[in-house]
Design a protein around this motif. Structure first.
Motif, PDB file in Angstrom:
ATOM      1  N   GLU A   1      79.751 -78.275  41.313  1.00 56.49           N
ATOM      2  CA  GLU A   1      79.673 -77.239  39.687  1.00 56.49           C
ATOM      3  C   GLU A   1      77.685 -77.164  39.965  1.00 56.49           C
ATOM      4  O   GLU A   1      76.379 -78.019  40.110  1.00 56.49           O
ATOM      5  CB  GLU A   1      79.571 -78.161  38.782  1.00 56.49           C
TER       6      GLU A   1
ATOM      7  N   THR B   1      75.053 -77.471  35.834  1.00 55.97           N
ATOM      8  CA  THR B   1      74.280 -77.743  34.970  1.00 55.97           C
ATOM      9  C   THR B   1      73.752 -76.949  34.020  1.00 55.97           C
ATOM     10  O   THR B   1      72.499 -76.845  34.412  1.00 55.97           O
ATOM     11  CB  THR B   1      74.279 -79.282  34.965  1.00 55.97           C
TER      12      THR B   1
ATOM     13  N   CYS C   1      79.763 -80.481  26.880  1.00 54.09           N
ATOM     14  CA  CYS C   1      80.998 -80.391  27.746  1.00 54.09           C
ATOM     15  C   CYS C   1      81.053 -80.250  28.995  1.00 54.09           C
ATOM     16  O   CYS C   1      80.406 -79.984  29.701  1.00 54.09           O
ATOM     17  CB  CYS C   1      81.319 -78.647  26.866  1.00 54.09           C
ATOM     18  N   ASP C   2      82.074 -80.892  29.482  1.00 58.32           N
ATOM     19  CA  ASP C   2      82.152 -80.827  31.082  1.00 58.32           C
ATOM     20  C   ASP C   2      84.020 -81.302  31.272  1.00 58.32           C
ATOM     21  O   ASP C   2      84.240 -81.326  32.303  1.00 58.32           O
ATOM     22  CB  ASP C   2      81.461 -82.189  31.559  1.00 58.32           C
TER      23      ASP C   2
ATOM     24  N   ASP D   1      75.841 -84.588  40.606  1.00 60.76           N
ATOM     25  CA  ASP D   1      76.790 -82.957  39.872  1.00 60.76           C
ATOM     26  C   ASP D   1      77.908 -82.875  41.399  1.00 60.76           C
ATOM     27  O   ASP D   1      77.154 -83.596  43.243  1.00 60.76           O
ATOM     28  CB  ASP D   1      75.828 -81.462  40.290  1.00 60.76           C
TER      29      ASP D   1
ATOM     30  N   TRP E   1      80.753 -89.159  28.126  1.00 58.65           N
ATOM     31  CA  TRP E   1      79.593 -88.332  28.024  1.00 58.65           C
ATOM     32  C   TRP E   1      79.133 -88.959  26.237  1.00 58.65           C
ATOM     33  O   TRP E   1      77.943 -88.781  25.899  1.00 58.65           O
ATOM     34  CB  TRP E   1      79.877 -86.854  28.117  1.00 58.65           C
TER      35      TRP E   1
ATOM     36  N   PHE F   1      76.168 -77.682  29.388  1.00 60.75           N
ATOM     37  CA  PHE F   1      77.409 -77.903  29.612  1.00 60.75           C
ATOM     38  C   PHE F   1      77.101 -77.456  31.869  1.00 60.75           C
ATOM     39  O   PHE F   1      76.163 -77.277  31.894  1.00 60.75           O
ATOM     40  CB  PHE F   1      77.860 -76.461  28.889  1.00 60.75           C
ATOM     41  N   ASN F   2      78.646 -78.051  31.486  1.00 63.16           N
ATOM     42  CA  ASN F   2      78.256 -78.216  33.285  1.00 63.16           C
ATOM     43  C   ASN F   2      79.838 -76.369  34.167  1.00 63.16           C
ATOM     44  O   ASN F   2      80.874 -76.065  33.222  1.00 63.16           O
ATOM     45  CB  ASN F   2      79.408 -78.710  34.079  1.00 63.16           C
TER      46      ASN F   2
ATOM     47  N   LYS G   1      75.996 -88.297  35.022  1.00 64.60           N
ATOM     48  CA  LYS G   1      75.599 -86.550  35.536  1.00 64.60           C
ATOM     49  C   LYS G   1      74.762 -86.173  34.498  1.00 64.60           C
ATOM     50  O   LYS G   1      73.500 -85.405  33.611  1.00 64.60           O
ATOM     51  CB  LYS G   1      77.017 -86.128  35.294  1.00 64.60           C
ATOM     52  N   LEU G   2      75.654 -86.154  32.908  1.00 72.38           N
ATOM     53  CA  LEU G   2      74.226 -85.927  31.649  1.00 72.38           C
ATOM     54  C   LEU G   2      73.598 -87.289  31.311  1.00 72.38           C
ATOM     55  O   LEU G   2      72.286 -86.869  30.702  1.00 72.38           O
ATOM     56  CB  LEU G   2      75.624 -86.507  30.437  1.00 72.38           C
TER      57      LEU G   2
ATOM     58  N   LYS H   1      82.070 -75.346  37.384  1.00 66.57           N
ATOM     59  CA  LYS H   1      82.444 -75.669  37.977  1.00 66.57           C
ATOM     60  C   LYS H   1      82.425 -73.913  38.930  1.00 66.57           C
ATOM     61  O   LYS H   1      82.561 -72.946  38.697  1.00 66.57           O
ATOM     62  CB  LYS H   1      84.057 -76.325  38.511  1.00 66.57           C
TER      63      LYS H   1
ATOM     64  N   SER I   1      81.249 -90.042  35.101  1.00 62.20           N
ATOM     65  CA  SER I   1      80.778 -88.818  34.633  1.00 62.20           C
ATOM     66  C   SER I   1      79.388 -88.807  33.755  1.00 62.20           C
ATOM     67  O   SER I   1      79.076 -88.111  33.610  1.00 62.20           O
ATOM     68  CB  SER I   1      81.485 -87.879  33.925  1.00 62.20           C
TER      69      SER I   1
END
Length: 361
Positions: free
Chosen positions: A350, A352, A282-283, A347, A232, A309-310, A198-199, A312, A195
């Motif tokens: 979801e 972001t 925030c995930d 992702d 993250w 933040f993500n 992702k960030l 979903k 993850s």
């Protein structure tokens, strides 16, 4: 020599967008809604799992200019379609392309690509080798500069099959700076989880380099909600931020050993900071509307200046849910914010979101 059966779309009649496989309906719906809002309605042409969408309208060139890449959510890349070539002869794919491009101004660069799909990935070898052959032919025809020039449009050749290619042009200043729209990020050995990518991608994609330099400075303070195992948080410490990591679960020890992390065993969904922070990330796996409302509270109450933040997404009506959640967030934040959202390469089901003080670019 065999002649290719070539279908040439009128110049500027369509926008081409790359997307994650399976999210073609979401991109088609987004382009349709945004095109209508821009006064250039049209229709989408796509099939599920193609990895791309063609949106046809009366003036695709104007639409491509009005649909800014940073403002699109489900498009990894945004291009103006120039021509569609079907029935290409493998012995000579170049001649039909030169004919289709005849009379156009010079391009500043060439990218030969393929959709990021099950059907498109086997074309990667063709894309690599064909670029080496097409580049000198374009230069000889006066269609390509000797060296890459960012001030000129970029030519994209997208093979959707060995005998089927889409020719398109992109503005280097208004599009993804990576082939296929995918940043090439490497998962480092000490990353606590995948993850983290992702960030990292969010910071590259949702912020310009200038915005990132201004908004993410060493010594700033951040919170990571639902932090375990620390992916993250780890990314933020690599930017030299002090992080309060909120999660009842454990963090990897080497993340704690940075000396930049305070681990609070608490419910990230209900915790609030004792003083305003520069960042909140925030995930957490929660219902997207609930997350959007909680994130809005953080910005409305001034608990943070910027947030990533993500959300979903559900299995159905994902574009409708995306619009609803972003509208809900904007309404409940009750303050002017820059709001950008994207379905990142890293992702899955979801999107972001960045919300904060950056000026729209």
């Amino acid at each position: 020599m065999a002649r290719a059966a070539v279908t040439v779309i009128d110049a500027g009649s369509a926008v081409l967008g790359y997307c994650r496989q399976g999210f073609e309906p979401e991109l088609a719906a987004e382009l349709g809604e945004r095109a209508a809002a821009a006064g250039l309605p049209g229709y989408a042409r796509t099939r599920r799992n193609d990895g791309y969408v063609l949106f046809h309208c009366e003036d695709g060139a104007a639409l491509a200019q009005r649909l800014h890449w940073r403002g699109l959510i489900f498009a990894r890349q945004k291009l103006q379609l120039l021509a569609e070539l079907e029935g290409l002869d493998p012995k000579d794919r170049i001649a039909p392309m030169l004919a289709a491009l005849q009379g156009r101004p010079r391009f500043g660069d060439l990218w030969v690509e393929h959709p990021d799909s099950d059907a498109g990935k086997p074309l990667a070898g063709l894309a690599r080798s064909f670029g080496n052959a097409l580049r000198p032919a374009l230069r000889k025809a006066g269609l390509l500069s000797d060296k890459p020039q960012a001030r000129l449009p970029r030519l994209h050749v997208c093979f959707v099959a060995g005998d089927h290619a889409l020719l398109a042009q992109g503005d280097p200043a208004d599009g993804a700076p990576w082939p296929l729209g995918i940043p090439r990020l490497k998962l480092l050995a000490d990353a606590p989880s995948r993850s983290a990518l992702k960030l990292e991608e969010a910071l590259l994609t949702l912020l310009s380099p200038e915005e990132k330099a201004a908004l993410l400075r060493p010594g700033m303070r951040a919170a990571d909600l639902g932090a375990a195992p620390g992916g993250w948080t780890w990314v933020l410490t690599r930017e030299h931020l002090h992080v309060t990591s909120v999660d009842n679960g454990p963090l990897r020890q080497h993340v704690l050993d940075t000396g930049l992390v305070e681990h609070l065993r608490a419910d990230g969904f209900h915790w609030q900071p004792p003083q305003p922070l520069d960042w909140m990330v925030c995930d957490m796996v929660e219902q997207p509307r609930r997350v959007a409302a909680r994130m809005a509270t953080w910005l409305r109450e001034g608990w943070c200046r910027n947030a990533i933040f993500n959300l979903k997404l559900p299995m159905k009506k994902r574009w409708d849910e995306t619009r609803l959640c972003l509208d809900l967030f904007a309404e409940q934040a009750q303050r002017p914010l820059t709001l950008r959202a994207r379905q990142l390469y890293h992702d899955r089901e979801e999107i972001t979101v960045f919300a904060g003080s950056a000026r729209a670019g």
